[in-house]
Design a protein around this motif. Structure first.
Motif, PDB file in Angstrom:
ATOM      1  N   TYR A  56      44.079  84.560  26.613  1.00  0.00           N
ATOM      2  CA  TYR A  56      43.104  84.536  25.521  1.00  0.00           C
ATOM      3  C   TYR A  56      42.506  85.919  25.318  1.00  0.00           C
ATOM      4  O   TYR A  56      42.306  86.672  26.274  1.00  0.00           O
ATOM      5  N   ASP A  57      42.161  86.213  24.078  1.00  0.00           N
ATOM      6  CA  ASP A  57      41.448  87.441  23.750  1.00  0.00           C
ATOM      7  C   ASP A  57      39.984  87.278  24.171  1.00  0.00           C
ATOM      8  O   ASP A  57      39.367  86.247  23.890  1.00  0.00           O
ATOM      9  N   TYR A  60      37.553  86.401  21.407  1.00  0.00           N
ATOM     10  CA  TYR A  60      37.636  85.001  20.990  1.00  0.00           C
ATOM     11  C   TYR A  60      36.851  84.106  21.951  1.00  0.00           C
ATOM     12  O   TYR A  60      36.061  83.267  21.523  1.00  0.00           O
ATOM     13  N   VAL A  72      46.251  89.436  15.749  1.00  0.00           N
ATOM     14  CA  VAL A  72      46.007  90.811  16.229  1.00  0.00           C
ATOM     15  C   VAL A  72      47.067  91.724  15.683  1.00  0.00           C
ATOM     16  O   VAL A  72      48.186  91.412  15.517  1.00  0.00           O
TER      17      VAL A  72
END
Length: 72
Positions: A56-57, A60, A72
């Protein structure tokens, strides 16, 4: 509330107890931070993302606006 983080925790079956052990704090402290009563430090956010959610980013996971992820 950090809905994205909460959803990710539930999806991967990661408990507040596991996060609290990583951060060396009480599970209630993790709950307070996820629910917006206090804030995660950058170091805490970085640890959580790196250990439990590398896919996961970080933006986020810790976005309080709960927007859908952008490409992205």
């Amino acid at each position: 509330m950090l809905k994205n983080l909460k959803d990710a925790l539930e999806t991967k079956h990661v408990t507040y107890i596991q996060v609290s052990k990583l951060l060396n704090c009480r599970p209630a402290t993790v709950s307070d931070k996820i629910n917006g009563k206090t804030k995660f430090s950058f170091d805490e956010a970085f640890q959580i993302q790196g250990v439990f959610f590398p896919e996961y980013d970080i933006k986020y996971l810790f976005d309080p606006s709960n927007k859908e992820p952008q490409p992205v």
